[in-house]
Design an enzyme around this catalytic site. Structure first.
Site, mmCIF file in Angstrom:
data_model
loop_
_atom_site.group_PDB
_atom_site.id
_atom_site.type_symbol
_atom_site.label_atom_id
_atom_site.label_comp_id
_atom_site.label_asym_id
_atom_site.label_seq_id
_atom_site.Cartn_x
_atom_site.Cartn_y
_atom_site.Cartn_z
ATOM 1 N N ASP A 187 109.517 31.947 96.469
ATOM 2 C CA ASP A 187 108.686 31.661 96.687
ATOM 3 C C ASP A 187 107.278 31.951 97.713
ATOM 4 O O ASP A 187 107.741 33.083 98.758
ATOM 5 C CB ASP A 187 108.763 30.089 97.511
ATOM 6 C CG ASP A 187 107.816 28.999 97.587
ATOM 7 O OD1 ASP A 187 106.994 29.298 96.385
ATOM 8 O OD2 ASP A 187 108.576 27.729 98.433
ATOM 9 N N CYS A 219 107.439 24.944 89.479
ATOM 10 C CA CYS A 219 107.929 25.326 90.468
ATOM 11 C C CYS A 219 108.003 24.124 91.539
ATOM 12 O O CYS A 219 108.821 22.999 91.118
ATOM 13 C CB CYS A 219 107.223 26.749 90.987
ATOM 14 S SG CYS A 219 105.992 26.106 91.783
ATOM 15 N N SER A 220 107.509 24.961 92.971
ATOM 16 C CA SER A 220 108.284 23.877 93.148
ATOM 17 C C SER A 220 106.728 23.028 93.770
ATOM 18 O O SER A 220 107.007 21.630 93.098
ATOM 19 C CB SER A 220 107.939 23.927 95.019
ATOM 20 O OG SER A 220 108.261 23.376 95.658
ATOM 21 N N GLY A 222 103.938 23.368 91.574
ATOM 22 C CA GLY A 222 103.417 23.816 90.591
ATOM 23 C C GLY A 222 101.850 24.085 90.777
ATOM 24 O O GLY A 222 101.088 24.133 90.506
ATOM 25 N N CYS A 223 101.935 25.222 91.440
ATOM 26 C CA CYS A 223 100.217 26.499 91.987
ATOM 27 C C CYS A 223 100.342 27.587 91.830
ATOM 28 O O CYS A 223 100.153 27.830 91.409
ATOM 29 C CB CYS A 223 99.756 25.330 92.798
ATOM 30 S SG CYS A 223 99.208 23.641 92.976
ATOM 31 N N GLY A 224 101.258 28.512 92.717
ATOM 32 C CA GLY A 224 101.460 29.572 92.994
ATOM 33 C C GLY A 224 102.560 30.058 91.638
ATOM 34 O O GLY A 224 101.683 30.472 90.857
ATOM 35 N N ARG A 225 103.762 30.285 91.825
ATOM 36 C CA ARG A 225 104.206 30.655 90.470
ATOM 37 C C ARG A 225 103.509 29.809 89.146
ATOM 38 O O ARG A 225 103.860 30.324 87.782
ATOM 39 C CB ARG A 225 105.675 30.282 90.833
ATOM 40 C CG ARG A 225 106.492 31.234 91.894
ATOM 41 C CD ARG A 225 107.812 31.077 92.156
ATOM 42 N NE ARG A 225 107.644 30.066 92.871
ATOM 43 C CZ ARG A 225 109.289 29.273 93.542
ATOM 44 N NH1 ARG A 225 110.286 29.947 93.350
ATOM 45 N NH2 ARG A 225 109.131 28.318 94.071
ATOM 46 N N GLN A 266 98.474 31.276 94.313
ATOM 47 C CA GLN A 266 98.373 30.807 95.738
ATOM 48 C C GLN A 266 98.227 32.235 96.517
ATOM 49 O O GLN A 266 98.283 31.641 97.796
ATOM 50 C CB GLN A 266 99.719 29.848 96.155
ATOM 51 C CG GLN A 266 99.062 29.082 97.349
ATOM 52 C CD GLN A 266 100.150 27.911 96.951
ATOM 53 O OE1 GLN A 266 101.730 28.540 95.889
ATOM 54 N NE2 GLN A 266 100.111 27.265 97.192
#
Length: 437
Positions: A187, A219-220, A222-225, A266
């Site tokens: 993360d 992902c967790s 829903g932005c970075g990965r 992110q």
């Protein structure tokens, strides 16, 4: 493509950091100028459906749930529709479901006839729950509201990926779908190398084939990965379907993703990872299209000469590290092996062999390694993923020789206790003889 690859290879890390700062600034201006709002996610009845209070989908691009399965259902889920590079390509960028929103997730999957799911996180990361389990365990079935999820099989093609074949049944109708879970993406960080993510996307495209339903990526938050995966697949479609023009810009692509999903890509490390991954992707495309035939010609001229493509690793490695080609010969395709830092011993054993400085892992607690593995072959979260991200590529090296009594004879020359005796016909220096008395 060769010109684009050259420009990506010459990028200055400091310039990339400044460019990512510009991405964040432009995102703020874009939100204001386009009037992007998040009113639906901020409503009182929907607040608890958001995993993070500051990550809400834009009203203009959010997924609107039209499939109602009970009187308590609403049209809200924290997910956004993202347009792909071609007319028949779309993505759904979603947060990982909460225990209270798993049924909403399956409502969305059924409504959009999703065939492929990409899960870029683990259920628990850094001691925190990051995703509710929304699938069935191997060869079992489980129910979420009116949906029954059955597991048809599970494979582990490599240590990074778990592939689950699932069947969802709703009102006596059944559909099949495939879930790809990528295990090696910490993360707020980036994978160790680009090859794993690119291989994952190849599998996803093979499963999706000509299906026009959106690919669900989460992902967790829903932005970075999720944003990085969308960006890489988007760029792949551009490279294989359209000619690359001079106005090609990864920054513009990321901004377009951010127009549809807030905070997509992110961190600056994730932004930098896109550039290195695209360079690796272009090398693959050039090789597969036969534009590097001169490599095989060189191998034919001199069988003892090994020509290897540039590395696809996340971080640049020292010149002493190399990638191995398949020993079967020049006719085989290059096979890459990942060079990972090895765990060093925590204590120095006395022996007659030369003594070298020890490598002490940075910020790793006793008993933890870079990768732990269960007896049944499943991989757990690496300890390195649970630590705060640092700028160090490898462990810090620090000498422990001076702190270890009895390693050097009294009065010896300090560095000589770590150097082997010279080999050859020469007489050893006087210092060696003095040390050996």
């Amino acid at each position: 493509m060769e010109r684009l690859l050259s420009s990506l290879s010459d990028l200055d890390p400091d310039a990339l950091e400044l460019e990512y700062g510009a991405v964040r600034s432009h995102s703020t201006l874009m939100k204001r100028d386009l009037g992007l709002t998040t009113e639906a996610g901020a409503r009182k009845e929907n607040i608890k459906k958001n995993r993070y209070k500051d990550i809400l989908p834009y009203d203009q691009t959010r997924v609107v749930l039209s499939l109602l399965t009970s009187d308590l259902d609403t049209d809200y889920i924290n997910a956004s529709v993202i347009e792909g590079a071609t007319a028949d390509k779309r993505y759904i960028a979603s947060q990982a479901p909460l225990s209270s929103t798993v049924t909403d997730l399956w409502r969305m999957i059924w409504q959009h006839d999703v065939k492929v799911i990409v899960m870029a996180c683990r259920e628990v990361e850094m001691g925190k729950k990051k995703c509710e389990c929304y699938w069935a365990q191997l060869h079992q079935a489980t129910t979420f509201g009116p949906f029954t999820i059955s597991s048809q099989g599970e494979t582990h093609p490599n240590e990074d990926v778990v592939v689950r074949a699932l069947t969802v049944t709703y009102q006596q109708l059944s559909r099949s779908l495939t879930q790809y879970q990528f295990l090696s993406w910490p993360d707020h960080d980036i994978p160790y190398e680009a090859a794993g993510v690119l291989d994952l996307l190849e599998r996803v495209r093979a499963s999706q084939r000509t299906c026009t339903s959106p690919v669900l990526i989460h992902c967790s938050a829903g932005c970075g990965r999720t944003g990085v995966i969308c960006a890489l697949d988007y760029i792949y479609d551009l490279l294989v379907t359209k000619p690359i023009t001079t106005d090609f810009s990864i920054m513009k692509i990321v901004l377009e993703l951010r127009r549809q999903r807030p905070s997509a890509v992110q961190t600056k490390d994730q932004y930098r990872f896109i550039f290195s991954s695209v360079a690796c992707l272009i090398r693959r495309l050039l090789e597969s299209s036969g534009r590097q035939l001169y490599i095989n010609e060189l191998k034919t001229q001199d069988k003892h000469t090994t020509v290897t493509p540039a590395s696809c690793n996340k971080r640049s490695l020292p010149p002493s590290h190399h990638y191995d080609n398949d020993p079967a010969g020049a006719s085989a395709a290059p096979v890459y092996s990942r060079v990972r830092p090895r765990n060093k011993p925590l204590s120095l054993q006395l022996s007659a062999t030369p003594i070298y400085d020890m490598a002490s892992p940075t910020n790793i607690r006793p008993g933890e390694g870079l990768l732990s593995q269960r007896s049944n072959g499943e991989h757990q979260v690496a300890a390195a993923e649970q630590l705060p991200p640092t700028d160090d590529d490898y462990e810090d090296f620090s000498s422990s020789v001076a702190d270890t009594p009895g390693l050097c004879p009294p009065g010896g020359i300090g560095f000589n206790c770590r150097i082997q005796k010279p080999k050859g016909p020469r007489d050893p220096p006087a210092e060696w003889s003095r040390l050996e008395r």
